[in-house]
Write an enzyme that holds these catalytic residues in place. Structure first.
Site, PDB file in Angstrom:
ATOM      1  N   ARG A  48       0.865  -1.178   0.000  1.00  0.00           N
ATOM      2  CA  ARG A  48       0.000   0.000   0.000  1.00  0.00           C
ATOM      3  C   ARG A  48       0.906   1.233   0.000  1.00  0.00           C
ATOM      4  O   ARG A  48       2.069   1.160   0.384  1.00  0.00           O
ATOM      5  CB  ARG A  48      -0.879   0.031   1.245  1.00  0.00           C
ATOM      6  CG  ARG A  48      -1.827  -1.146   1.387  1.00  0.00           C
ATOM      7  CD  ARG A  48      -2.583  -1.060   2.701  1.00  0.00           C
ATOM      8  NE  ARG A  48      -3.562  -2.122   2.846  1.00  0.00           N
ATOM      9  CZ  ARG A  48      -3.322  -3.296   3.420  1.00  0.00           C
ATOM     10  NH1 ARG A  48      -2.110  -3.549   3.925  1.00  0.00           N
ATOM     11  NH2 ARG A  48      -4.267  -4.208   3.510  1.00  0.00           N
ATOM     12  N   LYS A  73      -3.267  -1.527   8.296  1.00  0.00           N
ATOM     13  CA  LYS A  73      -4.639  -2.043   8.373  1.00  0.00           C
ATOM     14  C   LYS A  73      -4.695  -3.402   9.072  1.00  0.00           C
ATOM     15  O   LYS A  73      -5.417  -4.308   8.665  1.00  0.00           O
ATOM     16  CB  LYS A  73      -5.260  -2.154   6.974  1.00  0.00           C
ATOM     17  CG  LYS A  73      -5.493  -0.811   6.311  1.00  0.00           C
ATOM     18  CD  LYS A  73      -6.336  -0.966   5.067  1.00  0.00           C
ATOM     19  CE  LYS A  73      -6.731   0.393   4.506  1.00  0.00           C
ATOM     20  NZ  LYS A  73      -7.611   0.282   3.331  1.00  0.00           N
ATOM     21  N   HIS A 138      -3.297   2.062  -5.257  1.00  0.00           N
ATOM     22  CA  HIS A 138      -3.766   0.746  -4.815  1.00  0.00           C
ATOM     23  C   HIS A 138      -3.869  -0.248  -5.971  1.00  0.00           C
ATOM     24  O   HIS A 138      -3.929  -1.448  -5.743  1.00  0.00           O
ATOM     25  CB  HIS A 138      -5.112   0.871  -4.096  1.00  0.00           C
ATOM     26  CG  HIS A 138      -5.300  -0.158  -3.039  1.00  0.00           C
ATOM     27  ND1 HIS A 138      -4.515  -0.219  -1.898  1.00  0.00           N
ATOM     28  CD2 HIS A 138      -6.162  -1.205  -2.945  1.00  0.00           C
ATOM     29  CE1 HIS A 138      -4.897  -1.233  -1.152  1.00  0.00           C
ATOM     30  NE2 HIS A 138      -5.897  -1.855  -1.764  1.00  0.00           N
ATOM     31  N   ARG A 141      -1.101  -2.850  -5.817  1.00  0.00           N
ATOM     32  CA  ARG A 141      -1.356  -3.966  -4.895  1.00  0.00           C
ATOM     33  C   ARG A 141      -2.326  -4.965  -5.530  1.00  0.00           C
ATOM     34  O   ARG A 141      -2.118  -6.172  -5.483  1.00  0.00           O
ATOM     35  CB  ARG A 141      -1.901  -3.434  -3.576  1.00  0.00           C
ATOM     36  CG  ARG A 141      -2.206  -4.508  -2.537  1.00  0.00           C
ATOM     37  CD  ARG A 141      -2.513  -3.866  -1.187  1.00  0.00           C
ATOM     38  NE  ARG A 141      -3.118  -4.794  -0.247  1.00  0.00           N
ATOM     39  CZ  ARG A 141      -2.446  -5.648   0.512  1.00  0.00           C
ATOM     40  NH1 ARG A 141      -1.108  -5.702   0.419  1.00  0.00           N
ATOM     41  NH2 ARG A 141      -3.058  -6.441   1.368  1.00  0.00           N
ATOM     42  N   HIS A 165      -3.065 -10.492   4.244  1.00  0.00           N
ATOM     43  CA  HIS A 165      -4.504 -10.539   4.505  1.00  0.00           C
ATOM     44  C   HIS A 165      -4.794 -11.381   5.744  1.00  0.00           C
ATOM     45  O   HIS A 165      -4.291 -12.495   5.860  1.00  0.00           O
ATOM     46  CB  HIS A 165      -5.257 -11.157   3.324  1.00  0.00           C
ATOM     47  CG  HIS A 165      -5.274 -10.304   2.104  1.00  0.00           C
ATOM     48  ND1 HIS A 165      -5.344 -10.818   0.821  1.00  0.00           N
ATOM     49  CD2 HIS A 165      -5.238  -8.956   1.949  1.00  0.00           C
ATOM     50  CE1 HIS A 165      -5.349  -9.837  -0.050  1.00  0.00           C
ATOM     51  NE2 HIS A 165      -5.278  -8.704   0.607  1.00  0.00           N
ATOM     52  N   TYR A 174      -9.400 -11.759  -5.844  1.00  0.00           N
ATOM     53  CA  TYR A 174      -8.581 -11.538  -7.032  1.00  0.00           C
ATOM     54  C   TYR A 174      -9.016 -12.423  -8.192  1.00  0.00           C
ATOM     55  O   TYR A 174      -8.744 -12.105  -9.350  1.00  0.00           O
ATOM     56  CB  TYR A 174      -7.096 -11.718  -6.717  1.00  0.00           C
ATOM     57  CG  TYR A 174      -6.578 -10.602  -5.846  1.00  0.00           C
ATOM     58  CD1 TYR A 174      -6.628  -9.286  -6.274  1.00  0.00           C
ATOM     59  CD2 TYR A 174      -6.077 -10.855  -4.577  1.00  0.00           C
ATOM     60  CE1 TYR A 174      -6.192  -8.243  -5.469  1.00  0.00           C
ATOM     61  CE2 TYR A 174      -5.631  -9.822  -3.765  1.00  0.00           C
ATOM     62  CZ  TYR A 174      -5.699  -8.521  -4.212  1.00  0.00           C
ATOM     63  OH  TYR A 174      -5.273  -7.495  -3.418  1.00  0.00           O
TER      64      TYR A 174
END
Length: 197
Positions: A48, A73, A138, A141, A165, A174
């Site tokens: 990020r 995050k 973004h 990513r 994640h 994805y």
């Protein structure tokens, strides 16, 4: 809602488009080495903008060619292998006297690049590269996740750990980005209604 949300037809770039973005970043502006290295690391390691701007030289292990990624995050940290090209670029980028706490990506005042600067330089490089989508930070990513999932066909769990994640559902999305996933669904069937089976 991002400024270009209504102008993007997709949320990721194909690898050849990332390479074009990298090349444009290298030749656009006064900090080609910094900007192109930033683009490539954000793509290859799924960073990020906040993670890229927080990257310090203490996270780069030149001896073992490793990058220690600290996720934002509430993401899980991980250690990634650095390619020879990345190591070479980072070695050229590292200023004399840099300490482990020195940021990797800095401005002319020696402070970390702000998010808006990263956003602008990537947007500028995308326009210079002539890409048919408006690029934002973004997307790099997402491009990493898309390539690992749909091109290299890596296992979801491995991609999950790589991208930090906490929930596998964020990794599974994805597959939804793949605009070719239905290409073979009608294989072997007629595609001309005037031809009788």
């Amino acid at each position: 809602m991002t400024p270009y949300a209504n102008r993007r037809s997709r949320k990721y770039l194909h690898q050849l488009e990332v390479i074009r973005l990298f090349e444009a970043a290298r030749t656009t502006g006064r900090h080609g080495l910094r900007d192109s290295t930033l683009v490539w690391l954000m793509y290859r390691h799924g960073l990020r903008a906040s993670e890229a701007r927080a990257l310090t030289w203490g996270q780069v292990d030149f001896e073992h060619m490793r990058l220690h990624v600290q996720r934002k995050k509430k993401g899980s940290p991980s250690t990634h292998l650095l390619g020879a090209f990345e190591v070479g670029a980072l070695m050229r980028l590292r200023p004399e006297g840099a300490t482990p706490s020195t940021p990797v990506f800095i401005n002319d005042r020696g402070t970390p690049l702000c998010h808006s600067t990263i956003y602008k330089l990537i947007d500028r490089a995308g326009q210079a590269a002539g890409l048919d989508v408006r690029v934002n930070t973004h997307m790099l990513r997402h491009s990493c996740g898309f390539h690992l999932t749909n091109v290299l066909d890596r296992q979801y769990r491995k991609i999950q750990k790589f991208l930090g994640h906490r929930d596998l559902k964020h990794t599974a999305r994805y597959t939804e980005l793949d605009d070719s996933k239905f290409n073979d669904i009608w294989d072997g069937e007629i595609d001309d209604p005037t031809v009788k089976p």
